[in-house]
Design a protein around this motif. Structure first.
Motif, PDB file in Angstrom:
ATOM      1  N   ASN A 110       0.827  -1.208   0.000  1.00 49.21           N
ATOM      2  CA  ASN A 110       0.000   0.000   0.000  1.00 49.21           C
ATOM      3  C   ASN A 110       0.857   1.251   0.000  1.00 49.21           C
ATOM      4  O   ASN A 110       0.564   2.234  -0.707  1.00 49.21           O
ATOM      5  N   MET A 111       1.913   1.237   0.796  1.00 48.10           N
ATOM      6  CA  MET A 111       2.820   2.380   0.845  1.00 48.10           C
ATOM      7  C   MET A 111       3.499   2.601  -0.502  1.00 48.10           C
ATOM      8  O   MET A 111       3.630   3.734  -0.979  1.00 48.10           O
ATOM      9  N   ALA A 112       3.916   1.513  -1.154  1.00 45.54           N
ATOM     10  CA  ALA A 112       4.607   1.608  -2.439  1.00 45.54           C
ATOM     11  C   ALA A 112       3.726   2.262  -3.500  1.00 45.54           C
ATOM     12  O   ALA A 112       4.214   3.013  -4.355  1.00 45.54           O
ATOM     13  N   THR A 121       5.470   6.135  -5.038  1.00 44.43           N
ATOM     14  CA  THR A 121       6.213   6.082  -6.288  1.00 44.43           C
ATOM     15  C   THR A 121       5.466   6.742  -7.438  1.00 44.43           C
ATOM     16  O   THR A 121       4.228   6.801  -7.454  1.00 44.43           O
ATOM     17  N   LYS A 122       6.210   7.218  -8.397  1.00 44.60           N
ATOM     18  CA  LYS A 122       5.640   7.768  -9.637  1.00 44.60           C
ATOM     19  C   LYS A 122       4.797   6.705 -10.328  1.00 44.60           C
ATOM     20  O   LYS A 122       3.692   6.985 -10.806  1.00 44.60           O
ATOM     21  N   ALA A 123       5.331   5.469 -10.363  1.00 43.21           N
ATOM     22  CA  ALA A 123       4.599   4.378 -11.009  1.00 43.21           C
ATOM     23  C   ALA A 123       3.241   4.165 -10.352  1.00 43.21           C
ATOM     24  O   ALA A 123       2.224   3.976 -11.033  1.00 43.21           O
ATOM     25  N   GLY A 124       3.205   4.219  -9.028  1.00 45.23           N
ATOM     26  CA  GLY A 124       1.959   4.023  -8.311  1.00 45.23           C
ATOM     27  C   GLY A 124       0.972   5.141  -8.549  1.00 45.23           C
ATOM     28  O   GLY A 124      -0.221   4.913  -8.787  1.00 45.23           O
ATOM     29  N   VAL A 125       1.448   6.380  -8.492  1.00 44.14           N
ATOM     30  CA  VAL A 125       0.588   7.547  -8.690  1.00 44.14           C
ATOM     31  C   VAL A 125      -0.007   7.546 -10.097  1.00 44.14           C
ATOM     32  O   VAL A 125      -1.152   7.971 -10.304  1.00 44.14           O
ATOM     33  N   GLU A 126       0.763   7.032 -11.067  1.00 45.55           N
ATOM     34  CA  GLU A 126       0.292   6.995 -12.454  1.00 45.55           C
ATOM     35  C   GLU A 126      -0.531   5.751 -12.761  1.00 45.55           C
ATOM     36  O   GLU A 126      -0.864   5.489 -13.912  1.00 45.55           O
ATOM     37  N   GLY A 127      -0.865   4.978 -11.721  1.00 48.66           N
ATOM     38  CA  GLY A 127      -1.785   3.858 -11.883  1.00 48.66           C
ATOM     39  C   GLY A 127      -1.147   2.545 -12.267  1.00 48.66           C
ATOM     40  O   GLY A 127      -1.839   1.615 -12.684  1.00 48.66           O
ATOM     41  N   ASN A 128       0.176   2.448 -12.109  1.00 41.55           N
ATOM     42  CA  ASN A 128       0.871   1.203 -12.442  1.00 41.55           C
ATOM     43  C   ASN A 128       1.751   0.783 -11.269  1.00 41.55           C
ATOM     44  O   ASN A 128       2.975   0.704 -11.389  1.00 41.55           O
ATOM     45  N   PRO A 129       1.127   0.506 -10.120  1.00 42.38           N
ATOM     46  CA  PRO A 129       1.923   0.230  -8.911  1.00 42.38           C
ATOM     47  C   PRO A 129       2.787  -1.019  -9.045  1.00 42.38           C
ATOM     48  O   PRO A 129       2.404  -1.982  -9.718  1.00 42.38           O
TER      49      PRO A 129
END
Length: 230
Positions: free
Chosen positions: A146-148, A152-160
């Protein structure tokens, strides 16, 4: 075509049996393996040599050994002048626990994965036959996932980036069987916390005892050379 063929996974590779099997499962799933080993100035530095052997056996595209001297903090029998317990696996959190180790290591692995464009991380944590470390529990892995996604940029852009802990609910015997099934030589790996001067597993620390028990319960020959039979 294998589902994940051509995709990358970063494997947190300590050189131990569990991380070896986690890496083998990543490879079996079709991922191209990028291996990361942390040299934290641990007492059992022979595991760094084991990590190199395992990375080669997994055909890792790269193997980064990252220096991070946790002995500057101390606080553990693995990073300070504190005796490694030899009386058997007990209750509670043992002195071989390295404070926040998996949190620190997974954070580094997360950064490497994002830079490499890897969508998956593999870690060999196990919550059954282990020494009672809090950062090996399923709740920890879920919380870090959940934290990751938030960090991360990847997570914020919908690709965690996914945190895979495929050994989470396996016994040590299950893990030994998986190594055998994957065709991985368990003798490449290193488990002992307190190696003898001539490079043998001590046979008495928690990690040696759990390793030996795993082979015995799996009904498979143990290739480990112990100074004292667990």
């Amino acid at each position: 075509m294998v589902a994940n063929e051509g995709k990358f996974a970063v494997v947190l590779l300590s050189g131990g049996l569990d991380s070896m099997v986690a890496g083998g499962l990543a490879r079996e799933a079709g991922y191209r393996v990028l291996a990361l080993t942390i040299d934290y100035n641990q007492r059992h530095r022979l595991e760094l040599q084991a990590a190199a052997r395992v990375a080669s056996a997994l055909n890792a595209l790269s193997h980064i050994v990252l220096p991070l001297d946790l002995s500057a903090f101390g606080g553990s029998a693995l990073t300070a002048d504190i005796a490694v317990p030899k009386s058997g696996v007990g209750e509670g959190i043992p002195v071989t626990y390295v404070p926040a180790r998996n949190t620190i290591f997974l954070s580094l692995t997360l950064g490497m994965a994002e830079v490499a464009g890897a969508n998956d991380i593999y870690i060999g944590v196990n919550a059954l036959d282990y020494s009672g470390y809090p950062d090996c529990r399923p709740e920890f892995i879920e919380a870090f996932q959940n934290m990751a996604a938030l960090a991360t940029k990847a997570g914020v852009e919908g690709n965690p980036i996914r945190i895979n802990a495929p050994l989470q609910h396996m016994s040590k015997a299950d893990i030994v069987r998986e190594a055998h099934r994957l065709g991985l030589d368990a003798g490449m790996s290193w488990s002992c916390y307190d190696p003898t001067p001539d490079g043998k597993h001590c046979g008495l620390c928690d990690s040696c005892r759990l390793r030996s028990k795993g082979f015995e319960e799996a009904g498979l020959p143990d290739p480990t050379i112990y100074a004292v039979k667990p």
